[in-house]
Design a protein around this motif. Structure first.
Motif, PDB file in Angstrom:
ATOM      1  N   LEU A   1       5.928   0.109   8.466  1.00 32.27           N
ATOM      2  CA  LEU A   1       5.958   0.931   7.251  1.00 32.27           C
ATOM      3  C   LEU A   1       6.703   0.223   6.118  1.00 32.27           C
ATOM      4  O   LEU A   1       6.252   0.218   4.963  1.00 32.27           O
ATOM      5  CB  LEU A   1       6.603   2.283   7.561  1.00 32.27           C
ATOM      6  CG  LEU A   1       5.819   3.192   8.534  1.00 32.27           C
ATOM      7  CD1 LEU A   1       6.657   4.404   8.907  1.00 32.27           C
ATOM      8  CD2 LEU A   1       4.483   3.618   7.946  1.00 32.27           C
ATOM      9  N   GLU A   2       7.844  -0.349   6.450  1.00 30.55           N
ATOM     10  CA  GLU A   2       8.618  -1.038   5.404  1.00 30.55           C
ATOM     11  C   GLU A   2       7.899  -2.294   4.924  1.00 30.55           C
ATOM     12  O   GLU A   2       7.967  -2.641   3.732  1.00 30.55           O
ATOM     13  CB  GLU A   2      10.011  -1.383   5.931  1.00 30.55           C
ATOM     14  CG  GLU A   2      10.899  -0.150   6.115  1.00 30.55           C
ATOM     15  CD  GLU A   2      12.289  -0.496   6.622  1.00 30.55           C
ATOM     16  OE1 GLU A   2      12.463  -1.631   7.142  1.00 30.55           O
ATOM     17  OE2 GLU A   2      13.188   0.367   6.532  1.00 30.55           O
TER      18      GLU A   2
ATOM     19  N   ASN B   1      -2.835   3.541   7.387  1.00 25.17           N
ATOM     20  CA  ASN B   1      -3.930   4.326   6.808  1.00 25.17           C
ATOM     21  C   ASN B   1      -3.616   5.815   6.801  1.00 25.17           C
ATOM     22  O   ASN B   1      -3.862   6.517   5.826  1.00 25.17           O
ATOM     23  CB  ASN B   1      -5.216   4.073   7.594  1.00 25.17           C
ATOM     24  CG  ASN B   1      -5.770   2.682   7.374  1.00 25.17           C
ATOM     25  OD1 ASN B   1      -5.426   2.016   6.391  1.00 25.17           O
ATOM     26  ND2 ASN B   1      -6.619   2.223   8.281  1.00 25.17           N
ATOM     27  N   VAL B   2      -3.076   6.319   7.921  1.00 25.78           N
ATOM     28  CA  VAL B   2      -2.747   7.740   8.016  1.00 25.78           C
ATOM     29  C   VAL B   2      -1.654   8.105   7.012  1.00 25.78           C
ATOM     30  O   VAL B   2      -1.733   9.124   6.316  1.00 25.78           O
ATOM     31  CB  VAL B   2      -2.318   8.099   9.460  1.00 25.78           C
ATOM     32  CG1 VAL B   2      -1.709   9.498   9.506  1.00 25.78           C
ATOM     33  CG2 VAL B   2      -3.503   8.014  10.406  1.00 25.78           C
ATOM     34  N   VAL B   3      -0.616   7.278   6.943  1.00 22.01           N
ATOM     35  CA  VAL B   3       0.484   7.551   6.008  1.00 22.01           C
ATOM     36  C   VAL B   3      -0.030   7.551   4.572  1.00 22.01           C
ATOM     37  O   VAL B   3       0.276   8.453   3.771  1.00 22.01           O
ATOM     38  CB  VAL B   3       1.613   6.527   6.196  1.00 22.01           C
ATOM     39  CG1 VAL B   3       2.655   6.684   5.086  1.00 22.01           C
ATOM     40  CG2 VAL B   3       2.255   6.696   7.571  1.00 22.01           C
TER      41      VAL B   3
ATOM     42  N   ARG C   1       0.819  -1.224   0.000  1.00 19.70           N
ATOM     43  CA  ARG C   1       0.000   0.000   0.000  1.00 19.70           C
ATOM     44  C   ARG C   1       0.847   1.266   0.000  1.00 19.70           C
ATOM     45  O   ARG C   1       0.430   2.300  -0.485  1.00 19.70           O
ATOM     46  CB  ARG C   1      -0.943  -0.003   1.216  1.00 19.70           C
ATOM     47  CG  ARG C   1      -2.016  -1.078   1.162  1.00 19.70           C
ATOM     48  CD  ARG C   1      -2.764  -1.166   2.483  1.00 19.70           C
ATOM     49  NE  ARG C   1      -3.372   0.136   2.832  1.00 19.70           N
ATOM     50  CZ  ARG C   1      -3.932   0.377   4.018  1.00 19.70           C
ATOM     51  NH1 ARG C   1      -3.930  -0.578   4.954  1.00 19.70           N
ATOM     52  NH2 ARG C   1      -4.462   1.543   4.255  1.00 19.70           N
ATOM     53  N   LEU C   2       2.039   1.198   0.570  1.00 18.17           N
ATOM     54  CA  LEU C   2       2.897   2.381   0.653  1.00 18.17           C
ATOM     55  C   LEU C   2       4.079   2.300  -0.318  1.00 18.17           C
ATOM     56  O   LEU C   2       5.065   3.033  -0.162  1.00 18.17           O
ATOM     57  CB  LEU C   2       3.415   2.542   2.088  1.00 18.17           C
ATOM     58  CG  LEU C   2       2.351   2.588   3.203  1.00 18.17           C
ATOM     59  CD1 LEU C   2       3.014   2.814   4.555  1.00 18.17           C
ATOM     60  CD2 LEU C   2       1.310   3.663   2.934  1.00 18.17           C
TER      61      LEU C   2
ATOM     62  N   ILE D   1      -0.744   3.500  18.709  1.00 16.11           N
ATOM     63  CA  ILE D   1      -1.458   3.458  17.446  1.00 16.11           C
ATOM     64  C   ILE D   1      -1.304   2.070  16.832  1.00 16.11           C
ATOM     65  O   ILE D   1      -0.204   1.499  16.831  1.00 16.11           O
ATOM     66  CB  ILE D   1      -0.939   4.549  16.470  1.00 16.11           C
ATOM     67  CG1 ILE D   1      -1.702   4.486  15.151  1.00 16.11           C
ATOM     68  CG2 ILE D   1       0.562   4.435  16.256  1.00 16.11           C
ATOM     69  CD1 ILE D   1      -1.391   5.641  14.216  1.00 16.11           C
ATOM     70  N   ARG D   2      -2.404   1.526  16.333  1.00 17.45           N
ATOM     71  CA  ARG D   2      -2.349   0.210  15.700  1.00 17.45           C
ATOM     72  C   ARG D   2      -1.632   0.304  14.355  1.00 17.45           C
ATOM     73  O   ARG D   2      -1.629   1.349  13.700  1.00 17.45           O
ATOM     74  CB  ARG D   2      -3.766  -0.328  15.487  1.00 17.45           C
ATOM     75  CG  ARG D   2      -4.494  -0.693  16.776  1.00 17.45           C
ATOM     76  CD  ARG D   2      -5.898  -1.199  16.467  1.00 17.45           C
ATOM     77  NE  ARG D   2      -6.590  -1.608  17.681  1.00 17.45           N
ATOM     78  CZ  ARG D   2      -6.514  -2.814  18.229  1.00 17.45           C
ATOM     79  NH1 ARG D   2      -5.736  -3.732  17.668  1.00 17.45           N
ATOM     80  NH2 ARG D   2      -7.178  -3.113  19.324  1.00 17.45           N
ATOM     81  N   ALA D   3      -1.065  -0.829  13.948  1.00 20.21           N
ATOM     82  CA  ALA D   3      -0.292  -0.856  12.702  1.00 20.21           C
ATOM     83  C   ALA D   3      -1.146  -0.441  11.506  1.00 20.21           C
ATOM     84  O   ALA D   3      -0.727   0.371  10.670  1.00 20.21           O
ATOM     85  CB  ALA D   3       0.280  -2.249  12.481  1.00 20.21           C
ATOM     86  N   ASN D   4      -2.357  -0.983  11.399  1.00 21.03           N
ATOM     87  CA  ASN D   4      -3.212  -0.652  10.263  1.00 21.03           C
ATOM     88  C   ASN D   4      -3.605   0.823  10.272  1.00 21.03           C
ATOM     89  O   ASN D   4      -3.695   1.452   9.221  1.00 21.03           O
ATOM     90  CB  ASN D   4      -4.462  -1.532  10.262  1.00 21.03           C
ATOM     91  CG  ASN D   4      -4.154  -2.950   9.821  1.00 21.03           C
ATOM     92  OD1 ASN D   4      -3.204  -3.183   9.074  1.00 21.03           O
ATOM     93  ND2 ASN D   4      -4.936  -3.912  10.292  1.00 21.03           N
ATOM     94  N   ALA D   5      -3.845   1.365  11.476  1.00 21.38           N
ATOM     95  CA  ALA D   5      -4.186   2.789  11.569  1.00 21.38           C
ATOM     96  C   ALA D   5      -3.007   3.648  11.124  1.00 21.38           C
ATOM     97  O   ALA D   5      -3.176   4.672  10.454  1.00 21.38           O
ATOM     98  CB  ALA D   5      -4.594   3.130  12.992  1.00 21.38           C
TER      99      ALA D   5
END
Length: 566
Positions: A451-452, A541-543, A428-429, A534-538
């Motif tokens: 993130l990675e 999502n923000v990023v 996704r990123l 903060i949860r990993a999925n959250a």
């Protein structure tokens, strides 16, 4: 001012003589500002004045018909009220020794011989009026000192009680925090087992998440109470559908009751508004605290909740939604009821040992209800016979509201099954460059891995000064900025970057959960504020949401002067 007391500015002098001319002559000598003269022409009239007023000094003629001056003095010395009034006898008798002895035995402090020496009369009376004023001032000081001592003793007792309550609260909090921490540590150790089956690993992960949520709830309760006490409670007033909100709350409570082998009933009486104006999050907090408390202290039987509108006040456009919460629990004694809504306390220490908890739930529920125009009250309770609580919540204007009749429990929307919010690696990123500014090594490592694993390229900075230098030298799609850091904090780093012309979105990371903190982050120039944990999925999502808004950073060389990294 009562007639038997003197003011600070005025003192009273009593003159007693059967001859009017003598009284007038003495009054003329003694009359001045701050002195009030009372004239009596007999011992009987003098006694009437003495019963009604306090006097600084009494000048009494010795030779009077009916009651002599000596006899009047003896009456005065026989009464507690008048025994301390100084008496100066006025006489025309030159006096032999026996006469003087009789006068002093009657209570005289001095004699004035007729014809009177004007200077002597004034001087002697002035001495006693001055002494009287000093006595009154001393009495006032004693009263003040006594009052201050009582207030100090009361304040000391209050402080000692508060310290004892807070010490007990801290002990309770230590227990409440260590319990989920123990579970988290245990689950983490199980996850470290390399041969653990996938299903058991997922159970461990769920256990960790569940206990983290419990810890977060404890912290939020303390913060909410602090915000209420400071008058800074966050209320997001919106119009929302009532039944779906109640359905979600009651489904959760039904699960708790079922797990404890308790019955749980909900019924509606009369008409209920379809929508109300309020804060659904705070309504949920209030009901979970009050009804959850009832379930907690009920070992047999169950809890029943009756919902209805309070009788409408004439002329009022809004109303109050009432929840009667009745349990078959342990109940409360009169003494326990007095402590029920005090912060940092439960019914007693045995309750804490048996049931746990911080003692904040009902206190917070009452304060939140009051902020929403309602209340939380204990209406009935006795040991062994359960308790009944009344919760009131303001509905906002109801003039245009649709009212629902005959509402049944089945009309409550059921809570949808929630899927596990498990993090799954992906792309996704992909293609995004992220600058992660965080001084905590564990948080830094976790966020970098999430993130990675989602495809991002992550660069690390451990303080604001490094962040400014790195963001000035390279292009990033997003900056994740911790706000509390050494060297240069996130606020100053954000302002510095924006001052240099940076257009890269900056998302604040903070462990503070108060709205004022969010407002401060946005005011510094951040596009969003994310509270830890903060949860990993959250996080992903923000990023993803903000990193794709802009693709480059742009700086004006002229604005880069004046900043030096330590």
């Amino acid at each position: 001012m009562p007639a038997n007391q003197s003011s600070e500015a005025t003192v009273r002098v009593l003159l007693v003589d059967d001859l009017k001319d003598n009284l007038l002559a003495l009054e003329g000598l003694l009359k001045r500002e701050g002195v009030e003269i009372f004239k009596a022409r007999s011992g009987t009239e003098a006694l009437e004045f003495l019963l009604r007023f306090e006097f600084a000094v009494a000048l009494i003629d010795v030779q009077m018909p009916g009651m002599s001056g000596f006899e009047l003095a003896e009456f005065m010395r026989g009464s507690k009220r008048t025994r301390d009034i100084p008496i100066i006898f006025v006489t025309a008798t030159a006096g032999d020794q026996s006469f003087s002895f009789k006068g002093y035995e009657s209570g005289a402090v001095d004699f004035l011989l007729k014809p009177l020496d004007t200077h002597a009369v004034r001087s002697k009376v002035s001495v006693f009026t001055a002494l009287y004023r000093q006595k009154c001032e001393l009495k006032a000081q004693i009263v003040t000192i006594t009052r201050l001592h009582e207030e100090l003793s009361f304040t000391k007792t209050q402080a000692e009680n508060a310290n004892a309550s807070k010490s007990m609260f801290l002990a309770n909090m230590s227990h409440e925090i260590r319990t989920p921490l123990s579970a988290i540590l245990g689950f983490a150790e199980l996850l470290a087992d390399p041969i653990q089956p996938r299903a058991e690993a997922l159970d461990c992960s769920s256990g960790i998440q569940r206990n983290v949520e419990h810890l977060t709830e404890l912290i939020d309760q303390i913060l909410d109470l602090a915000k209420v006490e400071a008058g800074k409670l966050d209320l997001d007033i919106v119009r929302f559908a009532l039944l779906p909100a109640l359905g979600e709350i009651f489904t959760y409570l039904q699960d708790r009751a079922k797990a404890a082998s308790l019955s749980f009933g909900v019924s509606f009486v009369g008409e209920i508004p379809q929508t109300i104006d309020g804060c659904p999050m705070r309504l949920r907090q209030i009901l979970l605290n009050v009804i959850g408390n009832a379930l907690k202290f009920t070992q047999q039987g169950g809890v029943n909740v009756v919902i209805q509108m309070a009788p409408k006040v004439t002329g009022a456009s809004s109303g109050t939604l009432c929840f009667e919460v009745k349990d078959t629990g342990s109940g409360l004694s009169s003494e326990q009821q007095l402590r029920l809504f005090r912060p940092f306390s439960q019914a007693d220490s045995s309750v804490t040992r048996k049931y746990g908890g911080t003692g904040l739930g009902l206190v917070l529920a009452r304060r939140l209800a009051e902020a929403l125009g309602g209340s939380v009250e204990l209406t009935e309770s006795s040991p062994g016979r359960g308790s009944t609580f009344a919760v009131g919540i303001g509905t906002g204007p109801l003039t245009a509201a649709t009212m629902l009749r005959g509402v049944k429990t089945a009309d409550l929307a059921e809570r949808p099954e929630q899927a596990r919010d498990l993090f799954v690696a992906g792309d996704r990123l992909k293609g995004l460059r992220i600058l992660l500014v965080e001084d905590g090594l564990d948080i830094q490592a976790l966020m970098r891995r999430f993130l990675e694993a989602s495809g991002a390229t992550v660069t690390l900075a451990v303080n604001g000064a490094e962040a400014v230098a790195m963001a000035s030298a390279a292009e990033f799609n997003l900056v994740l900025m911790d706000m509390q850091m050494p060297v240069l904090d996130g606020y100053e780093a954000t302002r510095e970057l924006l001052g240099r012309g940076c257009t890269t979105p900056i998302v604040a990371l903070t462990a503070h959960a108060m709205r004022s903190e969010r407002d401060a982050c946005l005011a510094a120039g951040c596009v969003e504020c994310v509270s830890k944990p903060i949860r990993a999925n959250a996080l992903v999502n923000v990023v993803e949401k903000f990193a794709r808004r802009r693709v480059s950073s742009s700086f004006s060389p002229a604005t880069q002067v004046g900043f030096h990294s330590d």
